[in-house]
Write an enzyme that holds these catalytic residues in place. Structure first.
Site, PDB file in Angstrom:
ATOM      1  CG  ASP A 135      45.264  55.309  46.065  1.00 57.11           C
ATOM      2  OD1 ASP A 135      44.108  55.740  45.891  1.00 57.11           O
ATOM      3  OD2 ASP A 135      45.511  54.215  46.611  1.00 57.11           O
ATOM      4  CB  CYS A 192      35.636  38.867  28.712  1.00 58.19           C
ATOM      5  SG  CYS A 192      36.665  38.142  30.007  1.00 58.19           S
ATOM      6  CB  CYS A 195      37.288  40.414  36.298  1.00 62.13           C
ATOM      7  SG  CYS A 195      36.056  41.431  35.462  1.00 62.13           S
ATOM      8  CB  CYS A 199      34.362  38.206  42.761  1.00 63.79           C
ATOM      9  SG  CYS A 199      34.195  39.002  44.375  1.00 63.79           S
TER      10      CYS A 199
END
Length: 386
Positions: A135, A192, A195, A199
């Protein structure tokens, strides 16, 4: 070794010895539409203050743009699942909520030595050249991990594993060896949208599309200026990152607790008191967050976030902690402290502070915080004109 596929069982065993929880191989040219989506993301300006994303994007859109000689990418994952729902801390409004990944030692510093050790083993065993990334370079880790079959990119754009849910640190080992790729994983999000609905700032443009400029993780970590007014109240007590979309994923129910002791949370970061964080100077900040990812964000941005959390606390007892920051050297902190006090103090007390501080305030953005019409931010107490 003449047959590269014969190397794979030993490679997986060595990765497990080095405390990796998942390992799979991706072909460098099989990231599908990820490159084109990234270019569209940049064209729409969604990267905000993350200027490095736009630096030589051709290196990011294809592994071979970064290293032309790469023939296979070994993708590795480390589980950091917390074993509980981190969102429960949001009810403790006098405490700061730090994203699970940042509560322990900086994962970059923990994982990279392991990747280097695996790379040395691979070269010693089978030859070739290698490069490792955690990363910190122009590598699209999540599309590569999906191509390798470690999981799929969920509607929250993060990787989801059937075994480990949404809690995975990723590392990449590029090699010139022609290792056979694993099959990609199927997308199992189905209908689904847990998520997306979780938020707090409605940062998802749609399934699989995030506008980072509205994301609390971006706002608290990457964003350099004042937090946009309409999003402040939605931040709650989240002072560094946000776990809501990850924690909402139903696949987490199959995830085991992260077993890596070096990535374990520090107790002091599990529920730090906002009043204590508000008092941090630069030296105390560096000491408290030594060897963590938070240290890279810097003291001023963190205390800015703390001021927003104090303003959202509804606790007048925290007003003193914010008042002390009105004389802070950082205008970023001063402006956030003004907003916090406008939420906590009665109108006459806020007006008295404005009369005392506004005349000496030279920063235009901080002056705007003192003088902005109180009605424009829902829930903000109306202050009398100074």
């Amino acid at each position: 070794m003449t047959d590269p596929s014969a190397l794979l069982p030993a490679l997986r065993d060595e990765a497990e010895k080095l405390s990796f929880d998942a390992v799979a191989i991706a072909a460098p040219d099989r990231i599908g539409e990820a490159g084109a989506r990234f270019e569209r993301f940049l064209a729409e300006g969604l990267h905000g203050d993350m200027d490095w994303l736009a630096d030589r994007p051709e290196r990011r859109t294809s592994p071979r743009g970064l290293w032309p000689e790469v023939r296979a990418v070994v993708m590795l994952g480390v589980n950091y699942g917390p074993g509980h729902d981190p969102r429960t801390l949001q009810a403790r409004r006098d405490r700061g909520a730090v994203s699970v990944y940042a509560r322990g030692d900086d994962y970059h510093e923990v994982i990279k030595p392991r990747l280097k050790a695996l790379a040395r083993w691979l070269v010693a065993t089978a030859g070739g050249d290698v490069k490792v990334f955690v990363d910190t370079a122009a590598v699209m880790e999540k599309p590569l991990a999906a191509a390798a079959g470690l999981g799929w990119q969920g509607k929250h754009t993060n990787l989801v594993s059937r075994e480990l849910g949404s809690w995975l640190f990723l590392g990449a080992l590029f090699t010139t060896l022609p290792l056979p790729p694993d099959a990609p994983a199927d997308d199992r999000c189905g209908s689904c949208r847990a998520c997306l609905d979780a938020c707090p700032t409605d940062a998802f443009v749609g399934p699989y599309r995030l506008d980072p400029r509205r994301c609390i993780s971006y706002l608290t970590i990457e964003h350099k200026g004042p937090i946009p007014g309409p999003l402040r109240e939605r931040m709650g007590n989240r002072i560094y990152g946000c776990d809501d979309c990850l924690a909402a994923c139903p696949w987490n129910k199959f995830s085991q607790l992260g077993r890596d002791a070096k990535l374990a949370a520090r107790e002091v970061l599990n529920a730090p008191a906002l009043a204590d964080l508000a008092a941090l100077d630069d030296a105390a900040f560096r000491e408290l967050f030594r060897k963590t990812a938070i240290k890279r964000t810097g003291r001023d941005r963190l205390v800015r976030n703390v001021m927003i959390a104090i303003g959202n606390s509804g606790d007048p007892a925290l007003a003193d902690a914010a008042t002390a920051r009105l004389a802070d050297a950082s205008p970023l902190v001063r402006g956030a402290a003004v907003w916090a006090l406008s939420r906590l103090l009665p109108a006459e007390k806020f007006a008295a502070l404005a009369a005392r501080h506004l005349a000496d305030e030279s920063d235009p953005q901080v002056r705007d915080e003192w003088t902005v019409d109180q009605a424009v931010i829902p829930g903000r107490r109306e202050a009398a004109n100074p």
